[in-house]
Write a protein that holds these residues in place. Sequence first.
Motif, short mmCIF file in Angstrom:
data_model
loop_
_atom_site.label_atom_id
_atom_site.label_comp_id
_atom_site.label_asym_id
_atom_site.label_seq_id
_atom_site.Cartn_x
_atom_site.Cartn_y
_atom_site.Cartn_z
N THR A 3 87.75 26.87 23.90
CA THR A 3 87.63 28.29 24.20
C THR A 3 87.30 29.02 22.91
N LEU A 4 86.16 29.73 22.91
CA LEU A 4 85.71 30.46 21.74
C LEU A 4 85.85 31.96 21.98
N TYR A 5 86.62 32.60 21.13
CA TYR A 5 86.71 34.06 21.13
C TYR A 5 85.64 34.55 20.16
N TYR A 6 84.75 35.41 20.68
CA TYR A 6 83.57 35.76 19.90
C TYR A 6 83.19 37.22 20.12
N SER A 7 82.27 37.69 19.30
CA SER A 7 81.63 38.98 19.51
C SER A 7 80.15 38.78 19.20
N PRO A 8 79.25 39.24 20.06
CA PRO A 8 77.82 39.00 19.86
C PRO A 8 77.32 39.46 18.49
N GLY A 9 76.55 38.60 17.83
CA GLY A 9 75.93 38.94 16.56
C GLY A 9 76.86 38.94 15.38
N VAL A 15 79.78 29.20 15.10
CA VAL A 15 80.59 28.29 15.91
C VAL A 15 80.01 28.17 17.31
N HIS A 16 79.55 29.30 17.86
CA HIS A 16 78.89 29.26 19.17
C HIS A 16 77.68 28.34 19.12
N LEU A 17 76.90 28.46 18.05
CA LEU A 17 75.71 27.63 17.88
C LEU A 17 76.08 26.15 17.79
N ALA A 18 77.13 25.84 17.06
CA ALA A 18 77.57 24.46 16.93
C ALA A 18 78.00 23.89 18.28
N LEU A 19 78.72 24.67 19.07
CA LEU A 19 79.15 24.21 20.39
C LEU A 19 77.95 23.95 21.29
N LEU A 20 76.93 24.79 21.20
CA LEU A 20 75.72 24.57 21.99
C LEU A 20 75.02 23.28 21.55
N GLU A 21 74.98 23.03 20.26
CA GLU A 21 74.36 21.80 19.76
C GLU A 21 75.14 20.57 20.24
N ALA A 197 67.71 29.76 20.92
CA ALA A 197 67.25 30.54 22.07
C ALA A 197 68.38 30.73 23.08
N LYS A 198 69.17 29.69 23.30
CA LYS A 198 70.29 29.78 24.24
C LYS A 198 71.34 30.75 23.73
N LEU A 199 71.60 30.70 22.44
CA LEU A 199 72.58 31.62 21.84
C LEU A 199 72.16 33.06 22.09
N TYR A 200 70.89 33.35 21.88
CA TYR A 200 70.39 34.71 22.09
C TYR A 200 70.51 35.14 23.54
N GLU A 201 70.22 34.22 24.44
CA GLU A 201 70.32 34.53 25.86
C GLU A 201 71.75 34.84 26.25
N VAL A 202 72.68 33.99 25.84
CA VAL A 202 74.08 34.15 26.24
C VAL A 202 74.70 35.39 25.60
N GLU A 203 74.42 35.62 24.31
CA GLU A 203 75.05 36.74 23.61
C GLU A 203 74.28 38.05 23.80
N LEU A 205 71.39 39.02 22.42
CA LEU A 205 70.96 39.54 21.13
C LEU A 205 69.49 39.93 21.14
N THR A 206 69.16 40.87 20.29
CA THR A 206 67.77 41.32 20.19
C THR A 206 67.24 41.26 18.76
N GLU A 207 68.13 41.06 17.77
CA GLU A 207 67.70 40.99 16.38
C GLU A 207 67.49 39.53 15.98
N TRP A 208 66.91 39.33 14.78
CA TRP A 208 66.72 38.01 14.19
C TRP A 208 65.98 37.06 15.14
N ARG A 209 64.97 37.58 15.81
CA ARG A 209 64.22 36.77 16.76
C ARG A 209 63.45 35.65 16.05
N ALA A 210 63.23 34.56 16.76
CA ALA A 210 62.40 33.46 16.25
C ALA A 210 60.95 33.88 16.27
#
Length: 210
Positions: A3-9, A15-21, A197-203, A205-210
Motif C-alpha cells: 500500500t503506497l500513500y502518495y500525492s501526485p507529482g 516509489v510509485h514508478l518502482a512498483l509499476l516496474e 506513461a502509466k504513472l502519468y495516467e494514474v496520477e 499528471l500534465t507536467e514533465w511529459r515525454a
Amino acid sequence: MYTLYYSPGSASMVVHLALLELGVPFRLEKLDLERDEQHGAEYLKLNPRGQVPTLVIDGRPYFESAALLMILAERHPEARLAPPAGSALRPDWYQWIVFFASALGPVYRQWFYPSDLGFAAHPPALHEALREKIEGAWSLVDAHLAAGGPYLLARVLGRGPAGAHVHALVAQHAEAVTEWPALRRYADLMRSRPSWAKLYEVEGLTEWRA
C-alpha cells in the motif's frame, strides 16, 4: 500486496514508478497535500514526519523514498531495480541513491517550501544559495553522464530497469534539467519507459511529459 500513500507529482513518484516496474500488486492511498491530509492524526501514526511517500509492507509502514527503493530492490532481485548484490556496480547504485536523497531531495524541499526554513518567501540571498546548490548537484550528475552515460549505471541499464530508477528526481524534474545536455538525454530516456506513461495516467499528471 503493498500500500503506497502518495500525492501526485510529489516525492512519492519514485516509489510509485518502482512498483509499476516490478509489476507486483499494490494499492494506492492518495493524500491531498493542499488540504494538509499528510498531517492528519491517522496518517501521522504511519509516518510521523507527515510527508509522502509511506509504503506499507507486510502490515508495517516505512518511509523515506531512497530507503523504500532499496527495500523493494532487495525484496524483488529478479526485477533488477538494482545491480545484483555483491556485483561491482552495487556500490555505485548505493552512492547515487544516497546522493539524490541527500544532495538534491532536501534542497528541493527547501526551495519549494520556504516555510520549512521559517519564511513565507525566500530572502534573495537564501534563494540564490539554494539555486547554486541545486545547479551544482545537477552539474555533477551531468558531468558523470557525459563521461560514461547515457545512464548513471551504463553497463546494466540496457538489460532492464536496474539503473533507470536510481532516483526518479532526474525525470521528475526533467523540465528543470534541460539546460544540461547529458541530463536532458537521460531524463528523456527514462520518460520513454512504459512505466512512466502509466504513472502519468494514474496520477493524472500534465507536467514533465515525454
